[in-house]
Design a protein around this motif. Structure first.
Motif, short mmCIF file in Angstrom:
data_model
loop_
_atom_site.label_atom_id
_atom_site.label_comp_id
_atom_site.label_asym_id
_atom_site.label_seq_id
_atom_site.Cartn_x
_atom_site.Cartn_y
_atom_site.Cartn_z
N GLU A 1 0.82 -1.21 0.00
CA GLU A 1 0.00 0.00 0.00
C GLU A 1 0.85 1.27 0.00
OE1 GLU A 1 -2.69 -0.13 3.24
OE2 GLU A 1 -4.13 -1.47 2.24
N SER A 2 1.98 1.22 0.66
CA SER A 2 2.82 2.43 0.77
C SER A 2 3.77 2.59 -0.41
CB SER A 2 3.63 2.38 2.07
OG SER A 2 4.44 1.22 2.11
N ALA A 3 3.73 1.66 -1.37
CA ALA A 3 4.64 1.74 -2.52
C ALA A 3 4.19 2.84 -3.48
CB ALA A 3 4.69 0.39 -3.23
N THR A 4 5.14 3.35 -4.26
CA THR A 4 4.85 4.42 -5.22
C THR A 4 4.00 3.90 -6.36
OG1 THR A 4 6.87 3.96 -6.47
CG2 THR A 4 7.03 5.55 -4.68
N LEU A 5 3.38 4.83 -7.07
CA LEU A 5 2.49 4.45 -8.18
C LEU A 5 3.27 3.92 -9.38
CD1 LEU A 5 -0.02 7.44 -8.04
CD2 LEU A 5 -0.32 5.13 -7.12
N SER A 6 4.57 4.17 -9.44
CA SER A 6 5.34 3.77 -10.62
C SER A 6 5.63 2.27 -10.64
CB SER A 6 6.66 4.55 -10.65
OG SER A 6 7.45 4.26 -9.51
N VAL A 7 5.41 1.58 -9.56
CA VAL A 7 5.72 0.14 -9.52
C VAL A 7 4.46 -0.65 -9.87
CG1 VAL A 7 7.53 0.44 -7.81
CG2 VAL A 7 5.21 -0.07 -7.06
N PRO A 8 4.62 -1.75 -10.61
CA PRO A 8 3.45 -2.59 -10.97
C PRO A 8 3.05 -3.49 -9.79
CG PRO A 8 5.44 -3.50 -11.96
CD PRO A 8 5.86 -2.24 -11.26
N LYS A 9 2.10 -3.05 -8.98
CA LYS A 9 1.74 -3.79 -7.76
C LYS A 9 1.14 -5.16 -8.07
CE LYS A 9 0.97 0.42 -5.05
NZ LYS A 9 0.02 1.19 -4.23
N ARG A 10 0.31 -5.21 -9.08
CA ARG A 10 -0.34 -6.49 -9.38
C ARG A 10 0.68 -7.55 -9.76
NH1 ARG A 10 -2.64 -8.96 -13.87
NH2 ARG A 10 -2.07 -7.20 -15.19
N GLU A 11 1.68 -7.17 -10.59
CA GLU A 11 2.69 -8.14 -11.01
C GLU A 11 3.60 -8.52 -9.84
OE1 GLU A 11 1.68 -5.59 -12.80
OE2 GLU A 11 0.76 -6.80 -14.41
N ILE A 12 3.89 -7.55 -8.96
CA ILE A 12 4.71 -7.87 -7.78
C ILE A 12 3.96 -8.88 -6.89
CG2 ILE A 12 5.69 -6.95 -5.66
CD1 ILE A 12 6.27 -4.36 -7.14
N THR A 13 2.66 -8.67 -6.73
CA THR A 13 1.85 -9.60 -5.92
C THR A 13 1.86 -11.00 -6.52
OG1 THR A 13 0.41 -7.79 -5.20
CG2 THR A 13 -0.45 -10.03 -4.99
N ASP A 14 1.68 -11.08 -7.84
CA ASP A 14 1.70 -12.40 -8.49
C ASP A 14 3.05 -13.09 -8.31
OD1 ASP A 14 -0.87 -12.00 -9.29
OD2 ASP A 14 -0.35 -11.28 -11.30
N LEU A 15 4.13 -12.32 -8.43
CA LEU A 15 5.47 -12.91 -8.27
C LEU A 15 5.66 -13.44 -6.85
CD1 LEU A 15 8.36 -13.50 -9.19
CD2 LEU A 15 8.94 -11.14 -8.60
N LEU A 16 5.32 -12.63 -5.86
CA LEU A 16 5.51 -13.06 -4.47
C LEU A 16 4.58 -14.22 -4.11
CD1 LEU A 16 6.00 -9.64 -2.65
CD2 LEU A 16 7.73 -11.30 -3.32
N MET A 17 3.40 -14.26 -4.70
CA MET A 17 2.49 -15.38 -4.46
C MET A 17 3.11 -16.69 -4.95
SD MET A 17 -0.38 -14.88 -2.85
CE MET A 17 -1.30 -16.31 -3.43
N ARG A 18 3.74 -16.64 -6.12
CA ARG A 18 4.37 -17.84 -6.66
C ARG A 18 5.56 -18.29 -5.80
NH1 ARG A 18 2.92 -19.07 -11.99
NH2 ARG A 18 4.92 -20.12 -12.37
N ILE A 19 6.23 -17.34 -5.19
CA ILE A 19 7.39 -17.68 -4.35
C ILE A 19 6.95 -18.20 -2.98
CG2 ILE A 19 9.40 -16.73 -3.14
CD1 ILE A 19 9.80 -14.84 -5.49
N LEU A 20 5.91 -17.59 -2.38
CA LEU A 20 5.53 -17.88 -0.99
C LEU A 20 4.39 -18.87 -0.86
CD1 LEU A 20 5.65 -14.25 0.47
CD2 LEU A 20 7.39 -16.04 0.65
N LYS A 21 3.75 -19.25 -1.95
CA LYS A 21 2.59 -20.14 -1.87
C LYS A 21 3.01 -21.50 -1.28
CE LYS A 21 -1.30 -21.91 -4.56
NZ LYS A 21 -1.93 -21.98 -5.89
N ASN A 22 2.19 -22.00 -0.33
CA ASN A 22 2.43 -23.29 0.35
C ASN A 22 3.75 -23.33 1.11
OD1 ASN A 22 0.00 -24.30 -0.70
ND2 ASN A 22 1.02 -24.99 -2.58
N LYS A 23 4.25 -22.16 1.46
CA LYS A 23 5.49 -22.09 2.26
C LYS A 23 5.15 -21.48 3.62
CE LYS A 23 8.35 -23.25 -1.17
NZ LYS A 23 7.47 -23.14 -2.33
N HIS A 24 5.83 -21.94 4.65
CA HIS A 24 5.67 -21.35 5.97
C HIS A 24 7.03 -21.38 6.68
CE1 HIS A 24 4.88 -25.67 6.51
NE2 HIS A 24 5.50 -25.52 7.67
#
Length: 816
Positions: free
Chosen positions: A303-326
Motif C-alpha cells: 500500500e505504501s509503494a509508489t504508483l510507478s511500480v506494478p503492484k499487481r505483477e509484484i503480488t503475483d510474483l511473491l504469491m508464486r514464491i511464498l505459496k504453500n510455504k511457511h
C-alpha cells in the motif's frame, strides 16, 4: 544256562509290567484331540526318566482353571476393594451434613482441567532460518533472471516519452506480427490518414510515428523502426524462454511488465519487491495459511509503494514464491514448557463447606463436588464392593470359558505349565492398566502366544484381554486401548507364521507404526486446537509407536527363556534345532555316520508326507533328526554303521543280549535328549517312532533256540519295544518312513509299482499291529503317504547317463 534264561525272562516280564504301567498312565493323559491333522507345536506329558518308579503328578484342569479365574478376578476387581458406596452418580440414602468447616482439593476435576490446558495450549512458534534464507535466495534468483532478460532485450523506452509516449512504445513492442507489418506498410505508403478499420491503438501509434518523422527525418524513423523490430524479436524470445522454463517464478505476462519498465522504474520495483518479502518473512508465515490471506498480506505491504511500480505483477510474483510455504515452525520444547507452566499455574479446584451445611439431600444424586466432600470427611462409606467383585468374577468366568472353548475347538490339550504361562501373560495386561502406564503390552502377549500356541488362540486372548483391561481401568484413554489392541492383533495373527528372528523384528516395526498412527488419528479427532497436533500429539504418538516396538523387542528377548522354562517350542526354535551344527547332531554325524545318512533319508520321506497331509513340517524335520540319537550308545550294534565289518550280533550269538542292545537305543536316546535339553515335543519321536513293534529277527532266532533246547515258549512281549505307539500324526509318519527307509534303499532296479507294493505291505503290517491306532492317521491316508514315499524314492534313484568307456579313461599326452 537254563537258570540264566529263566532269570532273564523274569526280569523282562517285570520290565514289561513296569512299562505297561507307564504306558497306561501316559495314555490316560491323552485326549482324542491328539488326532487333529495339524498338531500344535507344544506336546504333552511323557513319562520322565526311565529309572523313576512313581508316575508323574498332574493337576486337574478344573482346578487350574479355578486358580486362573481367582487370579484374574483379584486383579480385574482391584478397584472394588476400597470403593466408596456413595460415589458420583449414586443416590444418597440419607441427608448428610458437614461436621465442621473444611475445604478439599478436587483432584479429579483439577487434573481434567490441567489436561485440557495442556492439550489446548497455543503452540510456540519460531522462525525457520533455513527456509527463510532459501526464500530470499529464490527471490534474488528471480530478480537476477529478470535483469538478464532486460539486458538481453535491450534499452527501453526507445526514444524520449515526449516524442512518442511510453505506452505507445510498449504497444509497438507487444503487438502481433501482422499488426506490426500493417503499421510498417502504412508508413511506407506515406498515405494521409490511417485506414479507419484499424484499431484505435494502431491508429494512435501510426499518428505518433508520423509525428516523430516530421520532428526528425524519414531516415531517423526508419532507424527507430529497425530498433523496434530487433527489440520485438528479443522480447518474444525472452517470453518464450520463461514459458518453457521448468522452474521459474515468472510468467510471460509478469516478465513483459518488468521488461517494459524504464531503468529508474525497475530499480524502484526491485527495491520494493525485496522490502516487501523481508517484511512478510519477518512477521512470519504460519502453517496452513490460505492463499487469499497471503495475497491480502502482500497487498497490505504494497500500500505504501509508489504508483510507478506494478503492484499487481509484484503480488503475483511473491504469491508464486511464498505459496504453500511457511517459515514459522512449532518450537516443541517451548510449547511443552508453556503447557506445563500453564497447567501448573492453574490453581487447584477447591471445594469449601461450612459446618452444618448440607452436603447432599436424601434421595439426591451425588455430584462430583458432593463426593469430594463426602470422601474428604470419610463419609463415602468405603469398603469392599461385593457386587462389583461378583460382576468382575462373572466377566472373568465368561472370558475364561470363551478362551477354553476356543482352545478345545482347536484340539489343544493344555499342560499345567501351559495354563500357568497363559495365566501369567493374561495377568500382566490388566496389571499395567491398574497402574495406568498407558503403554499396554498386548503386542508382546499376542506375539508370544501366537508363537507358542498359534494365531487363533492368540487373537482370542488379545481381544478378551483388551476388554478385561478396559473393565479393570475404566479411566484409561480409549486411544491407548484401541491402538494397543490393533497392534496386539497384528502381532497375534502374523507371529505364529514367521520362521526367523528377522521377520519377527520387522513385525515389531509394523506393530509400532500401526500403534503410533492409530493413536495419532484417535487423538487428532479430540484435539481442540489444530496447532497442538505437531507440538504435543505427534510426539506422544511417536513415543507410543516406539512402545509397540519396545514390547515386541521384549517379547523376542524373553521368548527363549520361556521356551526353556515352560518346555515350549516355536517354529524358530524348531528351525534352530534342525541346524546340523547343533552339538548332538554333529556327534550323530561323526560317531554314527550310517545312522546319520539313514536319518536324512527318513527326514526326506517324512517331510514330503507331512506337506501332503498338511502336518507340521518343521516339527517332523527336527523330530526325525533326533529320533535315532540313542544308537550312539553302541554304533556297531546297528548294521548301517558296520560298513562291511563283521556283524556284532553274529559274534554275540545271543538274541536276548542283542535285543537288549536294540531296545536300548530308545532308553539311551531319552537320556541323551534330556541331557542336551531337547524339548518334550522332540523327545516324543524317540520312543514313538518304534512304538511297540516286534523286533522280529531276534524274536524268531530266540524262538528257534528255544525249540532246539526244548525250553518254554518265548513270550512275544519280551521282544517288543516298550512304546508308546505314535500319539500324533507327525510321529506316526516318522514310524512309517523309518520302516520303509531300509526297504527302499535296497531297491536298485525295481519299478515304481514294485516299490509301491512293498511300501503298502509294510503299512498294512503296521496297521494290523495297531501301531497307528492313537496317531490320528486314517486308513485312507496310507495310500497317499505311500505314493509320496515312492516319488521321493524315485528322486533319489533316478536314471543317470552312461558315459562311454573312452570318456572315463585318462587322455595320454601327445608325443612330439
Amino acid at each position: 544256562m537254563k537258570r540264566l534264561q529263566l532269570l532273564k525272562q523274569n526280569i523282562d516280564q517285570l520290565r514289561q509290567k513296569y512299562f505297561n504301567g507307564r504306558h497306561f498312565h501316559w495314555q490316560k493323559e491323552k485326549t482324542s484331540a491328539r488326532k487333529n491333522p495339524v498338531q500344535p507345536l507344544h506336546q504333552y506329558h511323557w513319562f520322565t526318566k526311565i529309572h523313576k518308579s512313581k508316575p508323574m503328578r498332574t493337576l486337574h484342569p478344573p482346578l487350574m482353571l479355578g486358580l486362573t479365574v481367582m487370579s484374574l478376578t483379584t486383579v480385574i476387581g482391584y478397584r472394588f476393594y476400597n470403593q466408596p458406596q456413595l460415589s458420583v452418580g449414586t443416590v444418597s440414602p440419607v441427608k448428610v451434613f458437614a461436621p465442621n468447616d473444611e475445604e478439599f482439593v478436587d483432584e479429579k476435576t483439577t487434573e481434567e482441567k490441567r489436561k485440557e490446558v495442556r492439550t489446548g495450549i497455543i503452540p510456540v512458534l519460531q522462525r525457520d532460518i533455513e527456509l527463510t534464507s532459501q526464500l530470499k535466495a529464490d527471490l534474488n534468483k528471480t530478480i537476477t533472471e529478470v535483469k538478464q532478460f532486460r539486458q538481453q532485450v535491450g534499452t527501453f523506452p526507445f526514444v524520449s516519452g515526449s516524442l512518442i509516449p511510453t505506452g505507445t512504445q510498449q504497444y509497438l513492442r507487444r503487438l502481433d506480427d501482422k499488426t506490426w507489418e500493417t503499421i510498417r506498410s502504412t508508413l511506407a505508403k506515406n498515405e494521409g490518414e490511417p485506414d479507419p478499420k484499424f484499431q484505435p491503438q494502431t491508429v494512435e501509434a501510426i499518428n505518433w510515428l508520423k509525428s516523430y518523422e516530421k520532428k526528425t527525418s524519414a531516415t531517423t524513423l526508419q532507424g527507430l523502426l529497425n530498433t523496434i523490430k530487433q527489440s520485438r524479436k528479443r522480447y518474444y524470445t525472452a517470453k518464450r524462454e520463461v514459458l518453457t522454463a521448468k522452474k521459474s517464478n515468472l510468467t510471460p505476462e509478469t516478465l513483459g511488465i518488468f521488461l517494459d519498465l524504464g531503468d529508474s522504474s525497475w530499480q524502484t520495483t526491485e527495491k520494493t519487491i525485496k522490502i516487501t518479502l523481508n517484511r512478510i518473512l519477518s512477521q512470519g508465515l504460519p502453517p496452513g495459511i490460505p492463499d487469499y490471506l497471503l495475497r491480502e498480506i502482500i497487498n497490505n505491504q504494497l500500500e505504501s509503494a509508489t504508483l510507478s511500480v506494478p503492484k499487481r505483477e509484484i503480488t503475483d510474483l511473491l504469491m508464486r514464491i511464498l505459496k504453500n510455504k511457511h517459515n514459522l515452525v512449532v518450537d516443541k520444547e517451548a510449547t511443552k514448557e508453556r503447557a506445563e507452566k500453564a497447567a501448573l499455574a492453574m490453581k487447584p479446584v477447591i471445594v469449601e463447606i461450612k459446618a452444618g451445611d448440607v452436603i447432599v439431600e436424601a434421595g439426591e444424586e451425588i455430584t462430583q463436588e458432593a463426593f469430594v466432600l463426602l470422601d474428604g470427611f470419610q463419609l463415602s462409606r468405603r469398603g469392599i464392593n461385593w457386587l462389583g467383585l461378583g460382576v468382575s468374577a462373572g466377566i472373568v468366568i465368561g472370558t475364561v470359558t470363551v478362551f477354553s472353548l476356543v482352545s478345545y475347538r482347536l484340539h489343544r490339550p493344555m499342560r499345567r505349565r501351559d495354563h500357568i504361562l497363559l495365566c501369567l501373560l493374561s495377568l500382566s495386561t490388566p496389571l499395567l492398566g491398574i497402574f495406568n502406564l498407558g503403554y499396554t503390552n498386548l503386542p508382546a502377549v499376542g506375539l508370544l502366544t501366537s508363537s507358542f500356541y498359534g494365531p487363533t488362540l492368540a487373537i482370542t486372548q488379545v481381544i478378551l484381554l483388551s476388554g478385561l483391561s478396559t473393565f479393570a481401568a475404566p479411566t484409561i484413554n480409549w486411544s491407548y486401548v484401541l491402538a494397543g489392541t490393533i497392534g496386539g492383533l497384528i502381532a497375534a495373527s502374523v507371529a505364529g507364521k514367521l520362521r526367523s528372528r528377522d521377520e519377527l523384528a520387522c513385525l515389531g516395526g509394523v506393530v509400532g507404526l500401526v500403534q503410533g498412527s492409530l493413536y495419532f488419528v484417535g487423538y487428532l479427532i479430540a484435539a481442540p486446537v489444530a496447532g497442538t497436533i505437531w507440538s504435543i500429539i505427534l510426539p506422544e504418538a511417536i513415543i507410543y509407536g516406539l512402545s509397540g516396538i519396545a514390547w515386541s523387542v521384549m517379547a523376542l528377548g524373553v521368548s527363549p527363556y520361556l521356551e526353556r522354562l515352560f518346555d515350549l517350542v516355536t517354529p524358530i526354535r524348531l528351525v534352530e534345532l534342525a541346524n546340523p551344527n547343533c552339538a548332538l547332531l554333529k556327534r550323530l554325524a561323526t560317531e554314527t555316520p550310517g545312522t546319520f545318512q539313514h536319518t536324512l533319508f527318513v527326514a526326506c520321506l517324512a517331510e514330503a508326507a507331512a506337506r501332503e497331509l498338511h502336518c507340521n513340517v518343521e516339527l517332523i524335520r527336527a523330530g526325525t533328526l533326533y529320533h535315532d540319537i540313542g544308537k550312539m550308545h553302541d554304533p556297531m550294534g546297528f548294521i548301517e554303521n558296520q560298513m562291511g565289518n563283521p556283524n556284532k550280533h553274529d559274534v554275540i550269538n545271543d538274541p536276548w543280549v542283542s535285543v537288549e542292545i536294540i531296545k536300548k537305543h530308545v532308553s539311551e536316546g531319552m537320556v541323551m535328549a534330556s541331557k542336551y535339553g531337547l524339548p518334550r515335543v522332540i523327545r516324543d519321536f524317540i520312543p514313538e517312532h518304534q512304538g511297540t513293534l516286534l523286533i522280529s529277527y531276534f524274536y524268531y532266532q530266540a524262538k528257534q533256540d528255544a525249540e532246539r533246547n526244548g525250553t518254554e515258549m518265548i513270550a512275544e512281549e519280551n521282544f517288543r519295544y516298550a512304546g508308546p505307539v505314535p500319539q500324533s500324526r507327525e510321529t506316526g509318519i516318522v514310524m512309517l518312513a523309518d520302516g520303509c527307509e531300509a526297504a527302499l534303499r535296497s531297491l536298485k532296479e525295481a519299478t515304481p509299482e514294485t516299490a509301491l507294493a512293498m511300501i503298502q505291505k509294510i503299512f498294512k503290517a503296521r496297521w494290523r499291529d495297531h501301531q497307528l491306532k492313537d496317531s490320528g492317521i486314517k486308513y485312507e491316508e496310507l495310500p497317499i503317504i505311500a505314493e509320496v514315499f515312492v516319488k521321493v524314492w524315485q528322486q533319489f534313484h533316478h536314471q543317470r547317463i552312461v558315459y562311454p568307456k573312452a570318456a572315463l579313461e585318462p587322455q595320454n599326452n601327445k608325443q612330439n
